[in-house]
Design a protein around this motif. Structure first.
Motif, PDB file in Angstrom:
ATOM      1  N   LEU A   1       0.995  -1.163   0.046  1.00 41.52           N
ATOM      2  CA  LEU A   1      -0.054   0.021  -0.119  1.00 41.52           C
ATOM      3  C   LEU A   1       0.936   1.313  -0.160  1.00 41.52           C
ATOM      4  CD1 LEU A   1      -2.707   1.437   0.007  1.00 41.52           C
ATOM      5  CD2 LEU A   1      -2.849   0.959   2.432  1.00 41.52           C
ATOM      6  N   GLN A   2       1.923   1.130   0.809  1.00 41.70           N
ATOM      7  CA  GLN A   2       2.764   2.403   0.595  1.00 41.70           C
ATOM      8  C   GLN A   2       3.273   2.601  -0.566  1.00 41.70           C
ATOM      9  OE1 GLN A   2       6.392   2.094   3.370  1.00 41.70           O
ATOM     10  NE2 GLN A   2       5.117   1.461   4.974  1.00 41.70           N
ATOM     11  N   ASP A   3       3.857   1.366  -1.522  1.00 44.37           N
ATOM     12  CA  ASP A   3       4.039   1.735  -2.773  1.00 44.37           C
ATOM     13  C   ASP A   3       3.061   2.157  -3.821  1.00 44.37           C
ATOM     14  OD1 ASP A   3       6.606   0.913  -4.645  1.00 44.37           O
ATOM     15  OD2 ASP A   3       4.853   0.048  -5.741  1.00 44.37           O
ATOM     16  N   ALA A   4       1.907   1.514  -3.885  1.00 51.73           N
ATOM     17  CA  ALA A   4       0.774   2.031  -4.569  1.00 51.73           C
ATOM     18  C   ALA A   4       0.510   3.385  -4.339  1.00 51.73           C
ATOM     19  CB  ALA A   4      -0.523   1.146  -4.248  1.00 51.73           C
ATOM     20  N   LEU A   5       0.575   3.970  -3.090  1.00 53.29           N
ATOM     21  CA  LEU A   5       0.618   5.552  -2.785  1.00 53.29           C
ATOM     22  C   LEU A   5       1.505   6.328  -3.399  1.00 53.29           C
ATOM     23  CD1 LEU A   5      -1.199   5.188   0.848  1.00 53.29           C
ATOM     24  CD2 LEU A   5      -2.218   5.914  -1.094  1.00 53.29           C
TER      25      LEU A   5
END
Ligand code: T3D
Length: 259
Positions: free
Chosen positions: A35-39
């Motif tokens: 999720l950090q990466d997708a953001l």
């Protein structure tokens, strides 16, 4: 990604779907880092002008995966929050694009915080929010202690955080925790109509408005007057401002490009 789905539509709407339905989309390490990466991806991708955040299956997100941490009760919660959860909440609040939470089901613990960190929340009638931390002897984290009293006031925030009771969608609407409640079968239509509207709006201004409202939570009137002038100068230099004013003079609908 292994634990989330990532999709960008041609109209500029990105969808991030937490995809661990068998555990109600609980956060294990991979989901947190993905999720950090997708953001970061939605921030980098200039074609993305609105983001929908949702969960696969019956739940939105049930917070920390309590099965994944079995036998690790002595681990560092401090590290877990600093490395896994806080970067997510910071990235959501600093993203200069609107994040629409598609609240399809229960949002509990850090999942509730994740919902409250969205800019807009559209809830299914089947959805609920639970500040569930206290039920396992923890305290609200991932921004809940910040967002909750601002949304519902200090008395209600204390009640919800200390009793860990379930707030069904209709009550969440009454309390100002969600923007709209719709029948489950209308959740996609309503969410994506709004997302499409944001994706064709003056995105730069929306990003600035988001920064201004973030700051208003802790600033004085004097500070906000200065900050409004600063942000208005930036908005006034955008192509979308030129287009908005030109369209008004030409008596036509503006076509905003988000720059
Ligand atoms: O690092 C750190 O630990 C610090 C960070 C902490 C942040 C936090 O989020 S702490 C809070 C952790 N979350 C919870 O305490 C919620 C636990 N879940 C529940 O209380 C309930 O599942 C719900 C109220 C969310 C939903 O209840 P219900 O009755 O609708 O569904 P269910 O049957 O309980 O859950 C469905 C399945 O999802 C079930 O699996 P099974 O038994 O059918 O195989 C359940 O075990 C699983 N599940 C739900 N939540 C979690 C979970 N599995 C792992 N972790 C979960 N959080």
């Amino acid at each position: 990604y292994t634990s989330l789905l990532y999709d960008v539509r041609p109209d500029g709407v990105a969808t991030i779907t937490l995809n661990r339905p068998e555990v109600f989309n609980a956060f294990n390490d991979p989901l947190s880092y993905e999720l950090q990466d997708a953001l970061k991806q939605v921030a980098r991708d200039a074609t993305v002008r609105a983001v929908v955040l949702t969960g696969a299956g019956r739940a939105f997100c049930s917070g920390q995966d309590l099965k994944a941490t079995q036998g690790q009760e002595k681990r560092s919660f401090y590290d877990s929050l600093h490395k896994r959860y806080n970067p997510i909440i910071r990235a959501m609040r600093s993203l200069p694009k609107p994040i629409i939470g598609r609240l399809n089901g229960v949002a509990a613990g850090a999942g509730c915080s994740l919902a409250l960190a969205c800019d807009v929340l559209i809830a299914s009638e089947a959805a609920s929010l639970i500040e569930i931390f206290i039920n396992i002897g923890l305290v609200p984290d991932s921004g809940s202690s910040y967002f909750l009293p601002r949304a519902v006031g200090s008395l209600k925030a204390f009640e919800l955080a200390t009793l860990g009771s379930k707030v069904p969608a209709d009550e969440a609407l009454r309390l100002g925790l969600v923007n709209q409640v719709v029948p489950a079968e209308q959740l996609d239509d309503v969410t994506y109509a709004l997302a499409a509207r944001y994706a064709s709006a003056p995105t730069k201004s929306i990003g600035l408005i988001k920064q201004m409202l973030n700051k208003a939570g802790t600033a004085t009137l004097d500070e906000m007057l200065d900050y409004e002038a600063h942000c208005q100068q930036i908005a006034g230099e955008s192509e979308d401002y030129q287009e908005g004013v030109t369209a008004f003079r030409e008596k036509r609908k503006p076509v905003f490009k988000g720059v």
